[in-house]
Every structure is written in C-alpha cells, then in structure tokens.
Motif scaffolding. Structure first.
Motif: not given
Length: 176
Positions: A31-35, A64-69, A71-80, A86-89
């Motif tokens: 899913p788009d994790l930001t939703t 690596r989040p789907p669609y590169g999507s 936000n702060a919530n996604v980063s915080a949950v991953a950190a937990s 990790v995002i591509w350039n």
C-alpha cells in the motif's frame, strides 16, 4: 516464538544462499503507507519482518516503501522496528517503459556523474533481470562505481538480531 516450518536440506541450502544476498522489507500488501494510520503501517512492516525472519532466520534492517511514499509517521513506525527507510535516487522506470528506454535512462543519469547511484529496478520483470540490469552493472563498473549493498553504503548491518535462534545444524532438525 514463530511457527515451526519444515525444511528439507536443499531448501535450507537455498535459504543460506539467500542470506548472502541482502533482503529488505517492502511491506505485506504494497500500500501507499502515507495513507495508513500507525497501526496499519506497523502491521504491514511487522508481517513482512516476521515472514522474512521465518524464512531466512534474520530480520531486515532496511525497508523500501512502495512508490517511494513515506512521511514522518512511516519513518517513526519503521524506526520502532529498528528499520531504516531507504529511498532511491534513480528510477529506471523498468516497470513502466521498454528495456531500451530504461537503458537510455541509465545512460542519461550516469552522464550527470552522480556521486552515488541507488537505483530502483524490478527484477520480477524478465527484461529487467536479463537486459537492463546486466547493462547497468557493466556501465556502472565502466564509469568507476564501486558496487556495494545499501548496508555497506550506509555503514550499517543488513540484518537485525533475530528474535529467535536458528538451528546451527539443519540435519538435526526434528520437525514433523
């Protein structure tokens, strides 16, 4: 404690080979994790972490989040879960364009002489695995890039400490 899964020796050898590769998390249902709310994000990451650990005996340190999507919530949950996002350039667009266009994208991007290339490719597509990636690897090497894993690039470890201990000798497994 995870459920016991019965493995035969050839399967175990394949799992050992997988651990030589670097496996990261990418969510359970894409899913788009930001939703999602934090509980749903956690569920997506945790299910994937548990599946990976049940198969290879190791927990991923990166996701690596789907669609590169994200936000702060996604980063915080991953950190937990002690996972880094990790995002591509560079997106080869191999999921969206023919192989020759993906190759042209590599040529154009590398012509800008970026200091680092963290490319998004989808090895699930036959042309990506057998046409685009071999071309890209040869091109990157010819331009003097050192090919490393994400963990090596970031100076970290690819896996986290398992929550359970993998048997040392697979021939002594007594699973039924």
């Amino acid at each position: 404690m995870p459920k016991v899964i019965r493995y035969d020796i050839p399967m175990f050898e394949n799992i050992i080979e997988l651990t030589r590769k670097k496996i990261a998390s990418h969510t359970w249902t894409h899913p788009d994790l930001t939703t999602l709310n934090d509980t749903a994000i956690y569920s997506e990451l945790k299910k994937t972490e548990e599946a990976i650990e049940n198969i290879i005996g190791l927990r991923p340190a990166y996701m690596r989040p789907p669609y590169g999507s994200y936000n702060a919530n996604v980063s915080a949950v991953a950190a937990s879960l002690n996972e880094d996002v990790v995002i591509w350039n560079f997106d080869s667009q191999d999921w969206n364009v023919p192989a020759n266009e993906s190759i042209a994208r590599y040529d154009a991007f590398l012509a800008t002489n970026p200091s680092t290339v963290l490319a998004l490719n989808h090895e699930t597509y036959n042309t990506s695995a057998h046409v685009v990636l071999p071309y890209a690897l040869k091109l990157l090497k010819s331009k003097g890039y050192k090919l490393v894993t994400v963990a090596e690039c970031l100076g970290g470890q690819p896996y986290l400490k398992p929550r359970w201990r993998w048997p040392v000798n697979p021939t002594k497994l007594k699973c039924t």
